[in-house]
Design a protein around this motif. Sequence first.
Motif, PDB file in Angstrom:
ATOM      1  N   ALA A 105       5.259  10.455  12.455  1.00 48.34           N
ATOM      2  CA  ALA A 105       6.599   9.005  11.729  1.00 48.34           C
ATOM      3  C   ALA A 105       6.375   8.585  10.713  1.00 48.34           C
ATOM      4  CB  ALA A 105       6.478   8.396  13.309  1.00 48.34           C
ATOM      5  N   PRO A 106       7.102   7.901  10.384  1.00 44.73           N
ATOM      6  CA  PRO A 106       7.302   6.790   8.576  1.00 44.73           C
ATOM      7  C   PRO A 106       6.541   5.827   9.065  1.00 44.73           C
ATOM      8  CG  PRO A 106       9.557   7.997   9.462  1.00 44.73           C
ATOM      9  CD  PRO A 106       8.857   8.449  10.433  1.00 44.73           C
ATOM     10  N   VAL A 107       5.893   5.192   7.852  1.00 46.53           N
ATOM     11  CA  VAL A 107       5.189   4.329   8.729  1.00 46.53           C
ATOM     12  C   VAL A 107       5.266   3.062   7.117  1.00 46.53           C
ATOM     13  CG1 VAL A 107       2.775   3.802   7.873  1.00 46.53           C
ATOM     14  CG2 VAL A 107       2.873   5.471   8.549  1.00 46.53           C
ATOM     15  N   LEU A 108       6.123   2.392   7.871  1.00 49.59           N
ATOM     16  CA  LEU A 108       6.177   0.994   7.088  1.00 49.59           C
ATOM     17  C   LEU A 108       5.448  -0.224   7.097  1.00 49.59           C
ATOM     18  CD1 LEU A 108       9.749   1.067   9.476  1.00 49.59           C
ATOM     19  CD2 LEU A 108       8.948   2.232   7.161  1.00 49.59           C
ATOM     20  N   SER A 109       5.567  -1.381   5.634  1.00 50.76           N
ATOM     21  CA  SER A 109       4.777  -1.860   5.282  1.00 50.76           C
ATOM     22  C   SER A 109       5.195  -3.356   6.361  1.00 50.76           C
ATOM     23  CB  SER A 109       4.892  -2.840   3.698  1.00 50.76           C
ATOM     24  OG  SER A 109       4.486  -1.319   3.335  1.00 50.76           O
ATOM     25  N   LEU A 110       4.131  -4.441   6.846  1.00 52.43           N
ATOM     26  CA  LEU A 110       4.322  -5.580   7.375  1.00 52.43           C
ATOM     27  C   LEU A 110       4.151  -6.280   6.111  1.00 52.43           C
ATOM     28  CD1 LEU A 110       3.373  -4.903  11.252  1.00 52.43           C
ATOM     29  CD2 LEU A 110       6.001  -5.105   9.952  1.00 52.43           C
ATOM     30  N   ASP A 111       4.699  -7.559   6.099  1.00 58.39           N
ATOM     31  CA  ASP A 111       3.571  -8.346   5.291  1.00 58.39           C
ATOM     32  C   ASP A 111       4.269  -9.676   5.159  1.00 58.39           C
ATOM     33  OD1 ASP A 111       1.522  -9.010   2.745  1.00 58.39           O
ATOM     34  OD2 ASP A 111       3.328 -10.465   2.817  1.00 58.39           O
ATOM     35  N   LEU A 112       4.119 -11.040   5.728  1.00 57.13           N
ATOM     36  CA  LEU A 112       4.369 -12.153   6.039  1.00 57.13           C
ATOM     37  C   LEU A 112       5.313 -12.769   4.539  1.00 57.13           C
ATOM     38  CD1 LEU A 112       2.158 -13.501   8.433  1.00 57.13           C
ATOM     39  CD2 LEU A 112       4.648 -12.977   8.807  1.00 57.13           C
ATOM     40  N   TRP A 113       4.363 -12.272   3.938  1.00 56.40           N
ATOM     41  CA  TRP A 113       5.163 -12.747   2.712  1.00 56.40           C
ATOM     42  C   TRP A 113       6.133 -11.496   1.826  1.00 56.40           C
ATOM     43  CZ3 TRP A 113       5.069 -11.831  -2.607  1.00 56.40           C
ATOM     44  CH2 TRP A 113       5.933 -12.820  -3.303  1.00 56.40           C
ATOM     45  N   MET A 114       5.939 -10.409   0.830  1.00 52.81           N
ATOM     46  CA  MET A 114       6.462  -9.966   0.850  1.00 52.81           C
ATOM     47  C   MET A 114       7.639  -9.067   1.460  1.00 52.81           C
ATOM     48  SD  MET A 114       5.428  -6.379  -1.029  1.00 52.81           S
ATOM     49  CE  MET A 114       4.618  -5.448   0.337  1.00 52.81           C
ATOM     50  N   VAL A 115       7.538  -9.254   2.871  1.00 51.38           N
ATOM     51  CA  VAL A 115       8.552  -8.573   3.728  1.00 51.38           C
ATOM     52  C   VAL A 115       9.722  -9.100   4.402  1.00 51.38           C
ATOM     53  CG1 VAL A 115       9.031  -6.893   5.678  1.00 51.38           C
ATOM     54  CG2 VAL A 115       7.372  -6.128   4.465  1.00 51.38           C
ATOM     55  N   GLY A 116       8.676 -10.404   5.024  1.00 53.56           N
ATOM     56  CA  GLY A 116       8.933 -11.300   5.424  1.00 53.56           C
ATOM     57  C   GLY A 116       8.685 -11.518   6.880  1.00 53.56           C
ATOM     58  N   GLU A 117       8.667 -12.595   8.110  1.00 52.32           N
ATOM     59  CA  GLU A 117       8.358 -12.634   9.285  1.00 52.32           C
ATOM     60  C   GLU A 117       9.676 -12.113   9.859  1.00 52.32           C
ATOM     61  OE1 GLU A 117       7.825 -15.349  12.164  1.00 52.32           O
ATOM     62  OE2 GLU A 117       6.706 -16.977  10.718  1.00 52.32           O
ATOM     63  N   ALA A 118      11.069 -12.305   9.996  1.00 51.32           N
ATOM     64  CA  ALA A 118      12.308 -12.368  10.455  1.00 51.32           C
ATOM     65  C   ALA A 118      12.372 -10.470  10.510  1.00 51.32           C
ATOM     66  CB  ALA A 118      13.451 -13.204  10.029  1.00 51.32           C
ATOM     67  N   GLN A 119      11.863  -9.931   9.476  1.00 50.32           N
ATOM     68  CA  GLN A 119      12.385  -8.875   8.734  1.00 50.32           C
ATOM     69  C   GLN A 119      11.048  -7.863   9.095  1.00 50.32           C
ATOM     70  OE1 GLN A 119      14.642  -7.163   8.195  1.00 50.32           O
ATOM     71  NE2 GLN A 119      14.036  -4.987   7.978  1.00 50.32           N
ATOM     72  N   CYS A 120      10.122  -8.231   9.896  1.00 53.77           N
ATOM     73  CA  CYS A 120       8.726  -8.163  10.091  1.00 53.77           C
ATOM     74  C   CYS A 120       8.764  -7.741  11.993  1.00 53.77           C
ATOM     75  CB  CYS A 120       7.342  -8.928  10.254  1.00 53.77           C
ATOM     76  SG  CYS A 120       6.228  -9.095   8.632  1.00 53.77           S
ATOM     77  N   HIS A 162       5.791  -3.977  -8.808  1.00 57.11           N
ATOM     78  CA  HIS A 162       6.437  -3.206  -7.934  1.00 57.11           C
ATOM     79  C   HIS A 162       6.900  -4.077  -6.325  1.00 57.11           C
ATOM     80  CE1 HIS A 162       4.039   0.313  -8.629  1.00 57.11           C
ATOM     81  NE2 HIS A 162       2.858  -0.022  -8.745  1.00 57.11           N
ATOM     82  N   GLY A 163       8.747  -3.613  -6.449  1.00 58.66           N
ATOM     83  CA  GLY A 163       9.697  -4.053  -6.317  1.00 58.66           C
ATOM     84  C   GLY A 163       9.752  -4.119  -4.525  1.00 58.66           C
ATOM     85  N   ASP A 216       0.792  -1.239   0.082  1.00 56.63           N
ATOM     86  CA  ASP A 216      -0.046   0.099  -0.277  1.00 56.63           C
ATOM     87  C   ASP A 216       1.297   1.023   0.189  1.00 56.63           C
ATOM     88  OD1 ASP A 216      -2.158   2.433   0.534  1.00 56.63           O
ATOM     89  OD2 ASP A 216      -3.339   0.458   1.553  1.00 56.63           O
ATOM     90  N   PHE A 217       0.762   1.908  -1.104  1.00 56.27           N
ATOM     91  CA  PHE A 217       1.306   3.797  -0.828  1.00 56.27           C
ATOM     92  C   PHE A 217       0.279   4.336  -1.091  1.00 56.27           C
ATOM     93  CE2 PHE A 217       2.918   0.994  -4.639  1.00 56.27           C
ATOM     94  CZ  PHE A 217       4.471   0.493  -4.019  1.00 56.27           C
ATOM     95  N   VAL A 242       6.335   4.859  -3.479  1.00 59.11           N
ATOM     96  CA  VAL A 242       7.619   4.301  -2.703  1.00 59.11           C
ATOM     97  C   VAL A 242       7.557   3.658  -1.642  1.00 59.11           C
ATOM     98  CG1 VAL A 242       9.304   5.190  -2.899  1.00 59.11           C
ATOM     99  CG2 VAL A 242       8.569   6.124  -4.750  1.00 59.11           C
ATOM    100  N   TYR A 243       7.578   2.951  -1.524  1.00 60.94           N
ATOM    101  CA  TYR A 243       7.775   2.038   0.081  1.00 60.94           C
ATOM    102  C   TYR A 243       9.322   3.089   0.562  1.00 60.94           C
ATOM    103  CZ  TYR A 243       5.146  -2.093  -1.307  1.00 60.94           C
ATOM    104  OH  TYR A 243       4.206  -3.119  -2.266  1.00 60.94           O
TER     105      TYR A 243
END
Length: 432
Positions: free
Chosen positions: A57-72, A413-414, A44-45, A249-250
């Motif tokens: 404050a900046p709003v970051l993306s969370l997604d278990l597939w795209m971002v990955g669990e470890a990075q989340c 969108h990578g 989501d942009f 842009v993410y």
Amino acid sequence: MPACPALFISAPASGQGKTTVTAGLALLHRQQGRKVRVFKTGPDFLDPKILERASGAPVLSLDLWMVGEAQCRRLLADAAQDADLILIEGVMGLFDGTPSSADIATTFGVPVVAVISGKSMAQTFGAIAAGLARYRPGMPMHGVLANHVGSARHAQLLQEGMPGDLRWLGHLGTSDEMTLPARHLGLHQAEEIERLGDRMAATARALADTALAALPAPVDFEAPPSPVLPRLLDGKQIAIARDTAFSFVYAQNIRLLESLGARVAYFSPLANDAVPEATDALFLPGGYPELHAASLAENAVSAASIRAHAAAGKPIVAECGGMLYLLDRLTDTAGASSPMLGLLPGHATMQTRLAALGMQQLDTTHGPMTGHTFHYSNIETPLTPIYRATRPGTGTAGERVFRVGAIVATYFHGYWPSNPALTAALFHGSAF
């Protein structure tokens, strides 16, 4: 292990008011002197920019597939170090998608606030609330907030229909003062929404009379250590188009460029800015070029500087709307056609129906990159793609990736942190 009060704002479907509530809640607690960090589920942009205005404050993306669990986990743990409240806004309905908002809430133990529109219903509201709360055993539930409520009597009927073991958090009325306008790709961009601050403030005032005005219980956030990234873009200046035509842009993508050693500069094609001096590589993100095609066609300074950048053999990475800007022409839904930069052969046509939506993965010699696609246009081009992304789960063909000289363009969108090496190769103009 860092701990912080946290809530996951979800709903049975889109259009229930998740973003309105999340923004109002962030502003309410910020007004009370608390430091609020907000995250957005999925690709989501648009919503993140509104939530950024609310939270400061900046709003970051969370997604278990795209971002990955470890990075989340790392992102949440970092936020928990100094925040007083963490809010996560879900996407679509609570159980929609694989992985879903419910998967994220359960994985990280964040209690769910179900925002349910009470419009055109009474006691059935309770059945929907009960279904959301009990559909998946083990999912943490904080309670239910009724939205779009017509009167105090209406709110009473909704609350009376609730199961006794499910917490009623309160209600919000129907009000144009709080509504956030939308269009074909989602909500309007933050800078385009008239009286956005007033709208969020009105929601914050309304939420002050609900149970959400109090802080929830702390949640423990444990994370693995962050990997050390090599400075693969050290000394490179990357210019990014940024205005209401090019804005998808993410925040994590920009952070990655800087972590890899790049200097990031911005310019506005809509303002007829030239590409900044000493630019080594250029990024043209997605957005709404179709809404500004006539202006973009007239802005000769921007056009000439981008063409000169390309003629010098310097890398250009273009996603979705950025790719449309590089084509020969762009035609809107009314049939009006405007010349674009002519750096890629082809013609894009906007349509009123969605052309593509969903998560995709790009597999290259540098390994896979996760991401997504979401567009209402189609392009006709004689170019042969160098890659095709694939859809997770099915492996079916997704978006094409084109290359002409040092230009790489695609609808894809990578999510760049999923593959820093590929990201560096793109902005070096290297083979991948």
